[in-house]
Scaffold this motif. Structure first.
Motif, PDB file in Angstrom:
ATOM      1  N   GLU A 135       9.157  10.644 -41.598  1.00  0.00           N
ATOM      2  CA  GLU A 135       7.721  10.933 -41.616  1.00  0.00           C
ATOM      3  C   GLU A 135       7.177  11.154 -40.207  1.00  0.00           C
ATOM      4  O   GLU A 135       6.382  12.067 -39.972  1.00  0.00           O
ATOM      5  CB  GLU A 135       6.985   9.778 -42.298  1.00  0.00           C
ATOM      6  CG  GLU A 135       7.251   9.695 -43.805  1.00  0.00           C
ATOM      7  CD  GLU A 135       6.639   8.453 -44.424  1.00  0.00           C
ATOM      8  OE1 GLU A 135       6.099   7.623 -43.647  1.00  0.00           O
ATOM      9  OE2 GLU A 135       6.704   8.305 -45.656  1.00  0.00           O
ATOM     10  N   GLU A 136       7.618  10.341 -39.250  1.00  0.00           N
ATOM     11  CA  GLU A 136       7.149  10.521 -37.878  1.00  0.00           C
ATOM     12  C   GLU A 136       7.648  11.837 -37.299  1.00  0.00           C
ATOM     13  O   GLU A 136       6.915  12.545 -36.596  1.00  0.00           O
ATOM     14  CB  GLU A 136       7.619   9.352 -37.018  1.00  0.00           C
ATOM     15  CG  GLU A 136       6.941   8.032 -37.371  1.00  0.00           C
ATOM     16  CD  GLU A 136       7.465   6.890 -36.523  1.00  0.00           C
ATOM     17  OE1 GLU A 136       8.402   7.127 -35.730  1.00  0.00           O
ATOM     18  OE2 GLU A 136       6.937   5.767 -36.651  1.00  0.00           O
ATOM     19  N   ALA A 182       5.637  14.623 -38.713  1.00  0.00           N
ATOM     20  CA  ALA A 182       4.310  14.678 -38.106  1.00  0.00           C
ATOM     21  C   ALA A 182       4.357  15.362 -36.742  1.00  0.00           C
ATOM     22  O   ALA A 182       3.502  16.194 -36.419  1.00  0.00           O
ATOM     23  CB  ALA A 182       3.751  13.260 -37.964  1.00  0.00           C
TER      24      ALA A 182
END
Length: 384
Positions: free
Chosen positions: A322-323, A326
């Motif tokens: 997820e990071e 992003a």
């Protein structure tokens, strides 16, 4: 030197139980084949049956023992029939041997050379036996081969049939760690401004991944094969989860993207024009994304069970993905608005971003699969 000797001793201790199993299976197959094939063998000496049983009982997988048995029996039958025909036409002479050699060597495709040689050797050996009693010399070896093959298959299938999931587990884990370490090192190097000095080393390591991929692919294929017709896992259907075949497919895609990223970075170091240099802001963000991707790759093969109540590797994997996603969206937006674009390097940005997008897509897909609770290899084995 001492470290190498310790490693070899450890490997010997690990292999010793396997060698004991092979010895027990070989002894059992030999004794059973000798007992059952004795009545149909000349003077009760069932050497052909014993040799065939030993070969089948020690095949690497149950599936392989069955296919080897079918091929061996077919080759022996063809060889014996060829010997019988040449004896009838030419007698047990040098001419018969020459005809057998020419027919078996020249007939059929080159990829079937082993089978043709087995046919030829069987035919030549059978010439002497068939000279005095053609039909007896034909029937006895065939019966011995059939009995030996049946005994070998039965022993291999029923007496601790071989499984190779540990080898598959180890190979895929090593591949994931190697890819993850390369991604992490690339990220650290970019963050420290060492692009020019380390880019060629990254590319070399990226190309070396092909060897790791080939080895891991062979181990996964062997593990999948060992699960076919295996009595130890007949109740389990998710072979892909057991052998990490799905994780390997994801790692293969990730490895391609890693090599692409390394090649693009190397190419960018050859252009010394000021307007062709990658922006520092882009490199800093890309470096962090590479480190997050490396952590995500290593998380693919972590034990899914949390230790001491801490965050589980599966949760760390999803967080890293997820990071990284992003950061990818942020960089894509900056490139799209022209914030990071410099004259002459838009194609480099595009190549790096495309490879990163594909890499993250593979990781996100595999992370989603693991998030649905598919069992890992260790949990599958412990349930057997």
């Amino acid at each position: 030197m001492a470290r190498r000797m310790h490693h070899r001793v450890g490997r010997f201790r690990h292999r010793r139980p396997d060698q004991l199993v092979y010895g027990i299976k070989a002894l059992s197959a030999a004794l059973i084949a000798w007992t059952f094939a004795g009545p149909v063998a000349p003077d009760g000496r069932a050497y052909v049956a014993v040799a065939t049983a030993l070969f089948m009982a020690n095949a690497s997988t149950v599936y392989r023992s069955v296919t080897n048995a079918l091929q061996s029996v077919a080759a022996k039958i063809v060889g014996l029939l060829l010997a019988l025909t040449t004896v009838r036409l030419l007698g047990p002479t040098a001419g018969a041997i020459a005809v057998i050699a020419l027919l078996t060597v020249l007939a059929g495709p080159r990829r079937a050379a082993d089978g043709r040689l087995q046919v030829a050797s069987t035919a030549v050996i059978a010439l002497a036996a068939m000279a005095g009693d053609p039909m007896g010399g034909l029937v006895a070896p065939v019966l011995q081969t059939l009995i030996g093959a049946a005994v070998g298959i039965a022993v291999n299938a029923l007496l601790l049939p071989p499984l190779h999931v540990d080898e598959s587990d180890s190979a895929v884990r090593d591949l994931a760690r190697t890819v993850g370490e390369l991604l992490h090192d690339m990220g650290i190097g970019l963050a420290q401004g060492e692009l020019r000095s380390r880019a060629h080393g990254w590319l070399y390591r990226g190309r070396q991944l092909e060897k790791h991929l080939a080895f891991a692919q062979e181990q996964v294929r062997r593990a999948d094969e060992s699960l076919r017709w295996n009595a130890r896992c007949v109740t389990h259907a998710r072979h892909g989860d057991v052998t990490y075949a799905g994780v390997f497919d994801a790692l293969r895609g990730v490895s391609l993207q890693v090599r692409g990223i390394a090649r693009t970075l190397v190419d960018s170091t050859y252009d010394y024009r000021p307007d062709r240099h990658l922006g520092l802001e882009f490199l800093d963000r890309y470096a962090e994304t590479l480190q997050l991707a490396g952590a995500a790759v290593r998380g693919l093969v972590d034990d899914p069970r949390p230790a001491d109540g801490s965050t589980s590797p599966r949760e760390r994997l999803q967080k890293a993905i997820e990071e990284a996603l992003a950061w990818h969206e942020t960089m894509t937006d900056l490139v799209g608005r022209g914030t990071l674009t410099r004259p002459g390097v838009w194609h480099v940005y595009g190549s790096l971003m495309t490879d990163m997008e594909r890499l993250l897509a593979d990781l996100d897909y595999m992370g989603a699969r693991r998030g649905r609770g598919q069992p890992g290899m260790r949990s599958w084995i412990s349930a057997m």
